[in-house]
Design a protein around this motif. Structure first.
Motif, short mmCIF file in Angstrom:
data_model
loop_
_atom_site.label_atom_id
_atom_site.label_comp_id
_atom_site.label_asym_id
_atom_site.label_seq_id
_atom_site.Cartn_x
_atom_site.Cartn_y
_atom_site.Cartn_z
N PHE A 85 70.55 116.46 36.14
CA PHE A 85 71.95 116.25 36.46
C PHE A 85 72.25 114.76 36.64
N TRP A 86 71.36 114.07 37.34
CA TRP A 86 71.58 112.63 37.56
C TRP A 86 71.37 111.85 36.26
N GLU A 89 68.57 123.51 41.36
CA GLU A 89 67.79 124.55 42.04
C GLU A 89 68.71 125.29 42.99
N VAL A 90 68.72 126.60 42.86
CA VAL A 90 69.55 127.46 43.70
C VAL A 90 68.63 128.27 44.60
N ILE A 104 82.28 115.76 29.83
CA ILE A 104 82.95 117.03 30.11
C ILE A 104 81.98 118.02 30.73
N PHE A 105 80.73 117.99 30.27
CA PHE A 105 79.73 118.90 30.82
C PHE A 105 79.46 118.60 32.29
N VAL A 106 79.39 117.33 32.67
CA VAL A 106 79.15 116.97 34.06
C VAL A 106 80.32 117.41 34.93
N ILE A 107 81.55 117.20 34.45
CA ILE A 107 82.72 117.61 35.22
C ILE A 107 82.75 119.14 35.40
N GLY A 108 82.48 119.86 34.31
CA GLY A 108 82.46 121.32 34.41
C GLY A 108 81.37 121.82 35.35
N THR A 109 80.21 121.18 35.32
CA THR A 109 79.13 121.57 36.22
C THR A 109 79.51 121.31 37.67
N VAL A 122 82.49 121.30 38.98
CA VAL A 122 83.46 122.31 39.41
C VAL A 122 82.76 123.63 39.70
N ALA A 123 81.81 124.02 38.86
CA ALA A 123 81.08 125.27 39.09
C ALA A 123 80.24 125.22 40.36
N LEU A 124 79.65 124.05 40.65
CA LEU A 124 78.82 123.93 41.84
C LEU A 124 79.64 124.06 43.11
N VAL A 125 80.87 123.59 43.07
CA VAL A 125 81.74 123.73 44.25
C VAL A 125 81.96 125.20 44.58
N LYS A 126 82.10 126.04 43.56
CA LYS A 126 82.31 127.47 43.79
C LYS A 126 81.03 128.18 44.21
N VAL A 127 79.89 127.71 43.70
CA VAL A 127 78.62 128.37 44.01
C VAL A 127 78.08 127.93 45.38
N ALA A 128 78.50 126.76 45.84
CA ALA A 128 77.96 126.22 47.09
C ALA A 128 78.19 127.15 48.28
N GLY A 129 79.26 127.96 48.26
CA GLY A 129 79.51 128.87 49.38
C GLY A 129 78.63 130.10 49.37
N LEU A 130 77.96 130.38 48.26
CA LEU A 130 77.11 131.56 48.14
C LEU A 130 75.63 131.26 48.28
N ALA A 131 75.22 130.05 47.96
CA ALA A 131 73.81 129.69 48.00
C ALA A 131 73.69 128.19 48.20
#
Length: 234
Positions: free
Chosen positions: A182-183, A77-78, A158-163, A165-174
């Motif tokens: 996810f769990w 959830e964003v 691989i999907f969990v690792i990629g997700t 990494v993407a969440l680290v970048k999105v965390a600063g915006l939302a």
């Protein structure tokens, strides 16, 4: 008195090759709890365990349940400035169902959902009769072979690792909240690790071979040439 050889170098029957260094070993029956290791590199070749088939069946069922839940439960959830939106993998697939990204979405769903579920179904097809002490099904050997072929293509990790990494970048915006899906993927990683720890490929192949099923699917050997007729036989 010399002991007759129990293997055939021509066909490979009675021999076992190390999956890491290809060293050949003579197959021998192991008792529960014993471990056979490669004499060259030390790789575990066989390690039969009591109740391993039942444990693998339970882990396969667990994988199917986790994957089905990961498709329909919210993945994340964003929220930003008081507005939020939760989505699942099924919602993502519907969102791109008519766009140019449809092939990519289908490929991702096949790799992270379809192939792991198919592999679990193939394992259940192979192991359920063996765990119950019944003869394996007709195509058990082929099903288990395909389950091993599909193992490297199951990319939930691989999907969990990629997700992540993407969440680290999105965390600063939302503000990002991880959902149950996810769990479920994280739990699936540990389930797969446990399945690999309990699985002994040699024990499964031996059980299939003991039932009389064919485990080799290569091309048939050519027929032996017939001798030419002699002149006096004409």
């Amino acid at each position: 008195m010399e002991r007759e050889p129990t293997y055939d170098l021509t066909t490979g029957r009675g021999l076992m090759a190390c999956p890491r260094c290809d060293a050949l070993h003579v197959e021998e029956d192991l008792d529960l709890g014993e471990t056979a290791r490669c004499i060259r590199c030390g790789t575990v070749l066989a390690k039969p365990r009591d109740g391993a088939f039942a444990q693998l069946i339970a882990l396969a069922f667990t994988s199917v349940v986790l994957l089905v839940g990961a498709v329909f439960f919210p993945f994340l959830e964003v929220s930003t400035m008081g507005f939020g939106n939760a989505s699942s993998l099924f919602d993502v697939a519907l969102a791109f169902a008519e766009g140019v990204l449809l092939p990519l979405v289908l490929a991702v769903l096949a790799m992270i959902i379809g192939l792991p579920i198919l592999r679990s179904v193939l394992l259940l097809y192979t192991l359920v009769p063996l765990a119950q002490g019944r003869p394996p099904r007709r195509h058990a050997a082929r099903a288990y072979r395909w389950s091993e072929i599909l193992r490297p293509w199951s990319m939930a990790e691989i999907f969990v690792i990629g997700t992540a990494v993407a969440l680290v970048k999105v965390a600063g915006l939302a503000t990002v909240h991880l959902g149950p899906a996810f769990w479920a993927f994280c739990a699936l990683i540990f389930v797969n690790l446990a399945s690999r720890a309990f699985m002994c490929q040699t024990s499964i192949w031996d059980a299939i071979e003991d039932a009389g099923l064919q485990t080799e699917f290569g091309p048939r050997a050519p027929a032996a040439p017939q001798p030419l007729p002699r002149p006096e036989d004409a």
